[in-house]
Design a protein around this motif. Sequence first.
Motif, PDB file in Angstrom:
ATOM      1  N   ALA A   1       6.445  14.481  -4.996  1.00  0.00           N
ATOM      2  CA  ALA A   1       5.929  15.426  -5.990  1.00  0.00           C
ATOM      3  C   ALA A   1       6.560  16.809  -5.760  1.00  0.00           C
ATOM      4  O   ALA A   1       6.967  17.485  -6.712  1.00  0.00           O
ATOM      5  CB  ALA A   1       4.393  15.481  -5.928  1.00  0.00           C
ATOM      6  N   SER A   2       6.613  17.187  -4.563  1.00  0.00           N
ATOM      7  CA  SER A   2       7.183  18.518  -4.278  1.00  0.00           C
ATOM      8  C   SER A   2       8.687  18.569  -4.611  1.00  0.00           C
ATOM      9  O   SER A   2       9.201  19.553  -5.139  1.00  0.00           O
ATOM     10  CB  SER A   2       6.963  18.891  -2.798  1.00  0.00           C
ATOM     11  OG  SER A   2       7.589  17.939  -1.965  1.00  0.00           O
TER      12      SER A   2
ATOM     13  N   PRO B   1       0.834  -1.194   0.000  1.00  0.00           N
ATOM     14  CA  PRO B   1       0.000   0.000   0.000  1.00  0.00           C
ATOM     15  C   PRO B   1       0.875   1.252   0.000  1.00  0.00           C
ATOM     16  O   PRO B   1       1.913   1.301   0.636  1.00  0.00           O
ATOM     17  CB  PRO B   1      -0.812  -0.143   1.277  1.00  0.00           C
ATOM     18  CG  PRO B   1      -0.051  -1.044   2.147  1.00  0.00           C
ATOM     19  CD  PRO B   1       0.719  -1.957   1.263  1.00  0.00           C
ATOM     20  N   ARG B   2       0.474   2.258  -0.759  1.00  0.00           N
ATOM     21  CA  ARG B   2       1.190   3.505  -0.882  1.00  0.00           C
ATOM     22  C   ARG B   2       0.956   4.383   0.338  1.00  0.00           C
ATOM     23  O   ARG B   2      -0.120   4.342   0.932  1.00  0.00           O
ATOM     24  CB  ARG B   2       0.747   4.252  -2.135  1.00  0.00           C
ATOM     25  CG  ARG B   2       1.172   3.590  -3.418  1.00  0.00           C
ATOM     26  CD  ARG B   2       0.705   4.458  -4.537  1.00  0.00           C
ATOM     27  NE  ARG B   2       1.055   3.875  -5.813  1.00  0.00           N
ATOM     28  CZ  ARG B   2       0.745   4.413  -6.980  1.00  0.00           C
ATOM     29  NH1 ARG B   2       0.101   5.562  -7.004  1.00  0.00           N
ATOM     30  NH2 ARG B   2       1.081   3.813  -8.108  1.00  0.00           N
ATOM     31  N   ASP B   3       2.039   5.243   0.521  1.00  0.00           N
ATOM     32  CA  ASP B   3       1.915   6.214   1.597  1.00  0.00           C
ATOM     33  C   ASP B   3       1.673   7.559   0.950  1.00  0.00           C
ATOM     34  O   ASP B   3       2.495   8.048   0.167  1.00  0.00           O
ATOM     35  CB  ASP B   3       3.208   6.229   2.435  1.00  0.00           C
ATOM     36  CG  ASP B   3       3.022   6.993   3.738  1.00  0.00           C
ATOM     37  OD1 ASP B   3       1.887   7.533   3.900  1.00  0.00           O
ATOM     38  OD2 ASP B   3       3.961   7.037   4.499  1.00  0.00           O
ATOM     39  N   GLU B   4       0.592   8.184   1.243  1.00  0.00           N
ATOM     40  CA  GLU B   4       0.207   9.412   0.584  1.00  0.00           C
ATOM     41  C   GLU B   4       1.153  10.549   0.993  1.00  0.00           C
ATOM     42  O   GLU B   4       1.447  11.432   0.183  1.00  0.00           O
ATOM     43  CB  GLU B   4      -1.242   9.765   0.929  1.00  0.00           C
ATOM     44  CG  GLU B   4      -2.252   8.753   0.370  1.00  0.00           C
ATOM     45  CD  GLU B   4      -3.662   9.135   0.724  1.00  0.00           C
ATOM     46  OE1 GLU B   4      -3.842  10.154   1.433  1.00  0.00           O
ATOM     47  OE2 GLU B   4      -4.620   8.440   0.254  1.00  0.00           O
ATOM     48  N   SER B   5       1.556  10.499   2.109  1.00  0.00           N
ATOM     49  CA  SER B   5       2.482  11.583   2.547  1.00  0.00           C
ATOM     50  C   SER B   5       3.796  11.526   1.787  1.00  0.00           C
ATOM     51  O   SER B   5       4.341  12.539   1.373  1.00  0.00           O
ATOM     52  CB  SER B   5       2.721  11.477   4.061  1.00  0.00           C
ATOM     53  OG  SER B   5       3.335  10.251   4.367  1.00  0.00           O
ATOM     54  N   LYS B   6       4.225  10.277   1.579  1.00  0.00           N
ATOM     55  CA  LYS B   6       5.444  10.106   0.797  1.00  0.00           C
ATOM     56  C   LYS B   6       5.241  10.572  -0.613  1.00  0.00           C
ATOM     57  O   LYS B   6       6.130  11.162  -1.234  1.00  0.00           O
ATOM     58  CB  LYS B   6       5.912   8.655   0.821  1.00  0.00           C
ATOM     59  CG  LYS B   6       6.450   8.244   2.206  1.00  0.00           C
ATOM     60  CD  LYS B   6       6.913   6.805   2.143  1.00  0.00           C
ATOM     61  CE  LYS B   6       7.479   6.350   3.502  1.00  0.00           C
ATOM     62  NZ  LYS B   6       7.947   4.963   3.477  1.00  0.00           N
TER      63      LYS B   6
END
Length: 436
Positions: free
Chosen positions: A391-392, A381-386
């Motif tokens: 992206a930034s 599962p992906r970590d959205e914060s990561k």
Amino acid sequence: MAELKTSGRPIDQLLEKVLCMNILSSDYFRDLLRLKTYHEVIDEIYNQVDHVEPWMTGNCRGPSTAFCLLYKFFTMKLTVKQMHGLLKHPDSPYIRAIGFLYLRYLGDFKTLWGWYEPYLKDDEEFSPGSSGQMTTMGVYVRDLFLGQYYFDTLLPRIPVPVVRTAVASLEKMNLPTKLSGSIGDSSRGSEETSRRPPSVKASLSVSFGQRAPHRASTRDSSPIRRTIAPPPYDKDGANGSRRSPSMRRSQSRDLSDREYSERDRGRDRDRDKERTRDRERDRDRDRDRYRDQERERDRGRDRDRDRKYDHERDRERDRDRRHDYDRDRGRDRDRKYDYDRRSIERSRRDYERSRSRSRSRSHSRSLHDQGTSLDQQRTPPRDESKDKKAASSNLAKLKDLYGDFGNKKENVGDDRAPNRDTSTEEVIRLGGSTWR
């Protein structure tokens, strides 16, 4: 309209049998069937009748025209008004005479004198017979009432009390009570020369089984015999003497008797021949009847045989029909069985096909579910914060490479793109965590 009162006796008992039979068998009377009304018969009397004797004149064996028309009136059953019209008819006296004859034969005896009495002094002249001897209508009516014979034909007998009353009335009117001879003699075998030949009347009466006129009277009164001249007188006889008239009369009587005996023998021979012919005719009839019976019996056998054959043929036809019916029923049963079997097989195949489809669909679904579960198990599962941080960071790298376009808007027209090495250009996948 009142019908004329009659005596109630049948017509064949009022007229003599021989006369009645001759009228009914005559061609002229059959021709009178065309006359349908009372006035047509009166016109026929006016045109055809010239005497009122019962028989034709001469040697003709037939009834007179007057009596045929009289019998026609018998069948029409005249009324009282029609009878008055006949008795007072002004055109012909023979029409009136036939009316009086109708009353004499068919009328009621109690009222007959009441019909005749007003015409006893009638002075119209006519000739009742064919001889031309004239008389008045009154004399004719009186003789018709008192007489027992009408031109050698028997009239119906009037009761004695009625005759006595009529005679008393005649005496009061000063009229004769004896016959004047206008309708012939008072008995058979009259001396009148104009009447019908007695030999014809005798033969007719004998042939019909009726009493014939007396032979002696008919022989003596025959007009033919009276007209024959007597044989010449034999002056030179065998003995030289004259024969007396009585001897001549006895000789002629013996001769006449011999003639009549010969005639009787000839008539007997004719009767024997007639009997023989009748026997042969009866024998032929019996033979024909037996032949007809045999023919009818043969027809009956043929009918029975045909009926039996038809019955057998009908039985065979019924048997064939039953066989065909059973065969058709068997064929229908086989067709139905085949149809049911095919429908069952078709339904079984459809059921198996649908079942295999459902199995393959459920298997593929299970496989898909298993694959998706495996993919889920393989990828963590992906970590959205990561992702946000990546992206930034990527955006910061892009700004370092290409610069900040917000501060260099005025130099866009001059330098639209930075000078960089295209061979080392890198593609950045946005949203990704890696470079390529």
